[in-house]
Design an enzyme around this catalytic site. Structure first.
Site, short mmCIF file in Angstrom:
data_model
loop_
_atom_site.label_atom_id
_atom_site.label_comp_id
_atom_site.label_asym_id
_atom_site.label_seq_id
_atom_site.Cartn_x
_atom_site.Cartn_y
_atom_site.Cartn_z
N HIS A 31 -10.29 5.70 53.04
CA HIS A 31 -10.69 4.30 53.06
C HIS A 31 -9.60 3.38 53.61
O HIS A 31 -9.88 2.22 53.88
CB HIS A 31 -11.12 3.84 51.66
CG HIS A 31 -12.52 4.26 51.33
ND1 HIS A 31 -12.89 5.57 51.24
CD2 HIS A 31 -13.64 3.54 51.10
CE1 HIS A 31 -14.17 5.64 50.95
NE2 HIS A 31 -14.66 4.42 50.87
N SER A 49 -13.65 5.45 58.25
CA SER A 49 -14.15 6.71 58.80
C SER A 49 -13.94 6.77 60.31
O SER A 49 -14.04 5.76 61.00
CB SER A 49 -15.64 6.85 58.51
OG SER A 49 -15.86 6.87 57.12
N LYS A 74 -29.03 7.88 54.99
CA LYS A 74 -28.87 9.01 55.91
C LYS A 74 -28.38 10.26 55.16
O LYS A 74 -28.82 11.37 55.44
CB LYS A 74 -27.87 8.63 57.01
CG LYS A 74 -27.93 9.55 58.22
CD LYS A 74 -27.30 8.90 59.44
CE LYS A 74 -27.42 9.81 60.65
NZ LYS A 74 -27.03 9.13 61.88
N ASP A 75 -27.47 10.05 54.21
CA ASP A 75 -27.01 11.19 53.41
C ASP A 75 -28.14 11.78 52.58
O ASP A 75 -28.16 12.98 52.31
CB ASP A 75 -25.86 10.76 52.49
CG ASP A 75 -24.57 10.52 53.26
OD1 ASP A 75 -24.41 11.11 54.35
OD2 ASP A 75 -23.72 9.76 52.78
N GLU A 89 -16.14 38.11 49.33
CA GLU A 89 -17.31 37.29 49.59
C GLU A 89 -17.28 36.81 51.04
O GLU A 89 -16.22 36.73 51.66
CB GLU A 89 -17.32 36.10 48.64
CG GLU A 89 -17.60 36.49 47.21
CD GLU A 89 -19.09 36.62 46.94
OE1 GLU A 89 -19.65 37.70 47.23
OE2 GLU A 89 -19.68 35.67 46.44
#
Lengths: 284, 430, 190
Positions: free
Chosen positions: B219, B223, B247-248, B291
């Protein structure tokens, strides 16, 4: 500075790897890898065509009950099912009374209330299937130095487990003259793999030879529901039963999954619509 | 901390005002993920993955706390307690499958998040701290995931613990002592299982703390965006809420759809059958693999087969495996190009595509049986991995002639190139 | 929102929310739908704390009581709790019957608390109804309290020979679980 040091470290790794490549290639040329009998002759499981396969597949309770019968009458002589409780069998269609009868057929460890010494008693629905051998040493001693594995999770502990169990049970072959699909003959190519005394040849087993003798023959178990008493059916039924014992909640899982997927698809449309509406008028 | 045009928090309800006057938490949230955080208007769907990673972290913590109510971290009963969860605990199978597959989803989402950062140069000034904290989170996640995989105490758990603590025995002189100290014994046993459980419970909260720092650091500059051009004016941004929350939301829906399909229809797809066999210290499974999310690093470990410069092959492998992650800490200074987004870097872009393919190849090699061909491909792929970051990247960033950058985000958006995905750009510019 | 409109050149402006209700409808719908999902997903996460199938399976206990002589009692377990089975002597039965029910805090007769024709068999949980301690009186030589039944040492609740609360803080009589005689000498609890 970071870039110079980084470059040197990078060169170090690259040099070490280039030498490694030289090493790998020269080894490859001087000792070309030998085909192994396991690689050439090990078979992948055959498909038994189970009812529980696929997105909507379900267990067939009558098949599972037959499988339990095969387990009780054949497998249980050597293999335990220690994670399954008798009460769990309610899920494959038994009533409470039937559960009690099944449980009673097994002796479970207990304590003599008078003397405190180890004893056995009739099984109760809350008991688990008892162990067959007291410990690994006893299991080895009784089975020519091989431990019969517990079967509770067997169908999840092998790749394509249910089909594997089915294939293994029906997969014993005469080793002399055995040919794979390509027509190669095992003992001609790998004479050293001749099955040792006390083992049994089975191309579905990872090392091709296993300690368990062919356990089932046609007619060995008498089904009461009219299903043909063949070794193939026994193998299929007991494999289905062991899939259930490994994954008893599959039915609930698939049902919940169906609802969840429908719910989430609707959510995706709503979220996309909301996004479109909110972003209307904004060029991004 | 933010752009001058960022909206100020105005409590709508007297109660919120009362709280905000005394503890400005509503204001903090508003400025962090609410309408008070202006975000470039051209972020594409790859920017969903930060929020998705946060969501999977939260899901892992919730399902993990619940599982810990039933799990017993004791080598004698750990395996059976997991089966107790699967068979007897109400909805236990769901919670356990959600946790096991949630780990895979978390790592998958984070890998895409990292790849996003690599493509768009999100690690570059002034966001180095965001990147560094991100690498710390990644390392903590790997440690947590490994220790979580040990807890069911199946064959893969046990032999994974054996092999991974074996890395430390490669350290000259004190290695074996460190390994024994880590395990609290000479082989994995109850003491190791207990401490792994303790740390597996602790580390997610440490991750959560570093995540908060990661977002805080983000922040400060705000971004990044697909053009890599900094925000210049109010026109370049939209408020995080409702634009990016909406949008998320789409990304959350799709990610949960994939997650649900895994849990309910292929819960053991990403696991290994051998982990349904109780741990047996006397017998190693025929083919042990970690894994899927560790496979590329496992391939790097296996690529070093040759003693070189007095360093034994085993130590080379361990150094390279840790080095392959640690070098990410230096990435902001290895790449000196002033241009952030690979959309405007024609040469770098080619190498980055090669790197992405290279990592997938390493992933395949990591899981394959070690035939000479597999070893050879693994060695070549490992060479490229190190060469990419330590040799190619510094040189490319000096030599490359970037394409002209747009003057602003808004200009790029109006030219129709604002939020294009890498594939679209690649096609458009060929 | 002015800034956004400025960002789009004239002519390209799509008329800003022409139907604001529809926009709200979708966003609110998505959030509400997600809320429903969160609620449904919370259920298994809460319900996992209820007794699991293996715990519920132990909820019946069968006991052979043939060895208990009049005046004796045994401690067994039922759902991991102590269970007292007491074979009352005729004197104890008479004492219990002699107590006026109206004097009791939790009025019950001995008949209410035993099975027909089995009045000598008092089956209760060994859990004091005050705060859950195990009362004394079931073991050999333990203090049976002033009323000859059970006595809780934690806070001094005294029970009579029918397991009824007679003095002390406990609010109700000792709980009689559901049970039945499946033969003359065997009871099944639960």
């Amino acid at each position: 500075m970071v870039r110079i040091l980084g470059g040197l470290v990078g060169l170090g790794f690259v040099l070490a790897l280039l030498l490694g490549i030289y090493d790998t290639v020269s080894n490859w040329i001087s000792n070309p890898p030998q085909a192994t009998a396991e690689h050439e002759f090990h078979e992948h499981p055959r498909k038994a065509g189970f009812s529980f396969e696929g997105v909507l597949g379900k267990y067939d309770n009558r098949q599972l009950q037959r499988g339990l019968q095969v387990y009780k009458e054949v497998c249980a002589a050597c293999h335990s099912l220690r994670l399954v409780s008798f009460r769990d069998l309610e899920a494959i269609g038994y009533s409470e009374g039937q559960l009690k009868t099944i449980a009673k057929g097994f002796q479970v460890p207990s304590i003599n209330p008078e003397t405190g010494e180890a004893a056995t008693r009739d099984g109760l629905p809350s008991d688990r299937f008892p162990l067959v051998y007291a410990n690994d040493v006893a299991a080895r001693a009784a089975n020519n130095n091989a431990i019969p594995p517990d079967l509770s999770l067997m169908a999840k502990a092998r790749h394509d487990g249910a089909n594997y169990i089915y294939s293994l049970l029906t997969g014993y072959r005469e080793q002399a003259g055995y040919k794979n699909e390509k027509g190669e003959e095992l003992l001609k190519q790998f004479p050293e793999t001749k099955t040792p005394e006390g083992l049994h040849f089975n191309p579905y087993f990872a090392t091709l030879n296993l300690a368990m003798a062919p356990p089932i023959q046609d007619g060995q178990v008498t089904y009461s529901d009219g299903t043909a008493a063949t070794a193939d059916n026994y193998a299929k039924d007991v494999s289905a039963f062991l899939m259930w014992s490994a994954e008893p909640k599959m039915g609930a899982r698939k049902t919940a999954g169906f609802a969840s997927l429908i719910f989430l698809v609707i959510f995706c449309f709503l979220a996309y619509g909301a996004k479109k509406q909110i972003w209307r008028g904004v060029k991004d | 901390m933010s752009f001058p045009w960022a909206k100020q928090y105005e409590p709508k309800h007297p109660l919120m005002k009362w709280v905000d006057d005394r503890l400005p938490l509503p204001r903090f949230v508003y400025n962090a993920v609410g309408a008070g955080y202006p975000v470039p208007r051209n972020l594409n769907y790859f920017w969903n993955f930060g929020v998705l990673a946060g969501m999977f972290l939260a899901l892992q913590i919730v399902t993990g706390i619940v599982l810990a109510m039933h799990y017993a971290a004791n080598a004698g009963i750990a395996f059976d307690s997991v089966e107790h969860i699967m068979r007897d605990v109400n909805a236990g199978w769901f919670i356990r499958y959600a946790h096991a597959n949630g780990a895979s989803m978390f790592l998958l989402v984070v890998y895409i998040h990292i790849a996003r950062g690599l493509w768009y140069g999100s690690y570059k000034a002034p966001r180095e701290m965001v990147w560094l904290l991100g690498v710390v989170i990644f390392l903590l996640m790997m440690a947590t995931a490994f220790m979580g995989y040990v807890l069911p105490w199946g064959q893969m758990s046990f032999w994974g613990a054996q092999v991974i603590t074996g890395f430390f025995s490669a350290i000259p002189g004190v290695g074996e002592t460190i390994r024994v100290w880590l395990l609290g014994g000479f082989a994995p046993d109850n003491s190791a299982l207990n401490r792994f459980f303790s740390l597996h419970y602790l580390l997610p909260f440490v991750i959560l703390g570093v995540v908060i720092l990661h977002i805080w650091a983000l922040h400060i500059p705000g971004s990044n965006n697909p053009t890599g051009v900094e925000v210049k004016s109010e026109q370049d941004t939209v408020p995080f809420h409702p634009y990016y929350t909406a949008k998320d939301g789409v990304g959350v829906g799709v990610a949960l759809l994939i997650f649900a399909a895994l849990i309910f229809y292929a819960p053991n797809l990403l696991g290994h059958p051998d982990n349904y066999i109780p741990a047996n210290p006397l017998s190693t499974p025929a083919h042990i693999v970690p894994e899927w999310y560790f496979l590329p690093f496992y391939a790097i470990l296996k690529a070093f087969t040759f003693d070189f410069l007095w360093i034994p092959a085993k130590l080379w492998g361990v150094l390279a495996m840790f080095g392959s992650i640690l070098l990410l800490f230096f990435l902001p200074w290895l790449d000196t190009s002033p241009v952030r987004s690979a959309n405007y870097r024609p040469t770098y872009r080619i190498f980055l595509w090669i790197l992405l393919v290279d990592v997938l190849v390493l992933g395949y090699i990591g899981g394959a049986a070690p035939t000479p061909a597999v070893i050879l491909i693994g060695q070549i792929a490992t060479i490229y991995y190190f060469a990419h970051f330590l040799l190619i990247l510094p040189i490319v960033s000096m030599m490359e002639r970037p394409r002209p950058l747009p003057n602003s985000i808004t200009e790029a958006v109006l030219a129709g190139k604002g939020g294009t995905s890498p594939a679209q750009t690649a096609l458009a510019t060929e | 929102m002015a800034t956004l409109d400025e960002a789009v050149p004239p002519g390209e402006v799509q008329d800003a929310p022409a139907d604001p209700r529809r926009r709200d409808y979708l966003a609110i719908g998505a959030v509400a739908w997600a809320g429903v999902g969160a609620g449904v997903i919370a259920l298994p996460l809460i319900n996992q704390m209820s007794p699991s199938a293996d715990v519920l399976a132990l909820s019946t206990t069968e006991l052979d009581v043939s060895a208990i002589q009049p005046g004796q009692s045994i401690k067994a377990t039922f759902r991991k709790q102590p269970l007292f089975v007491r074979n009352l002597t005729p004197k104890e039965i008479a004492e219990a019957d002699a107590t006026p029910v109206s004097d009791l805090r939790d009025p019950q007769t001995l008949e209410d608390r035993t099975k027909p024709d089995k009045k000598n068999w008092l089956v209760t949980l060994g859990v004091c109804t005050h705060l859950g301690c195990v009362p004394l009186g079931a073991g050999e030589g333990e203090n049976k309290g002033p009323f000859g039944g059970y006595f809780c040492p934690c806070h001094g609740s005294a029970y009579d020979t029918a397991g009824r609360i007679r003095s002390g803080p406990a609010p109700t009589n000792l709980t009689v679980p559901e049970y039945e005689f499946i033969s003359d000498t065997t009871i099944r609890v639960g």
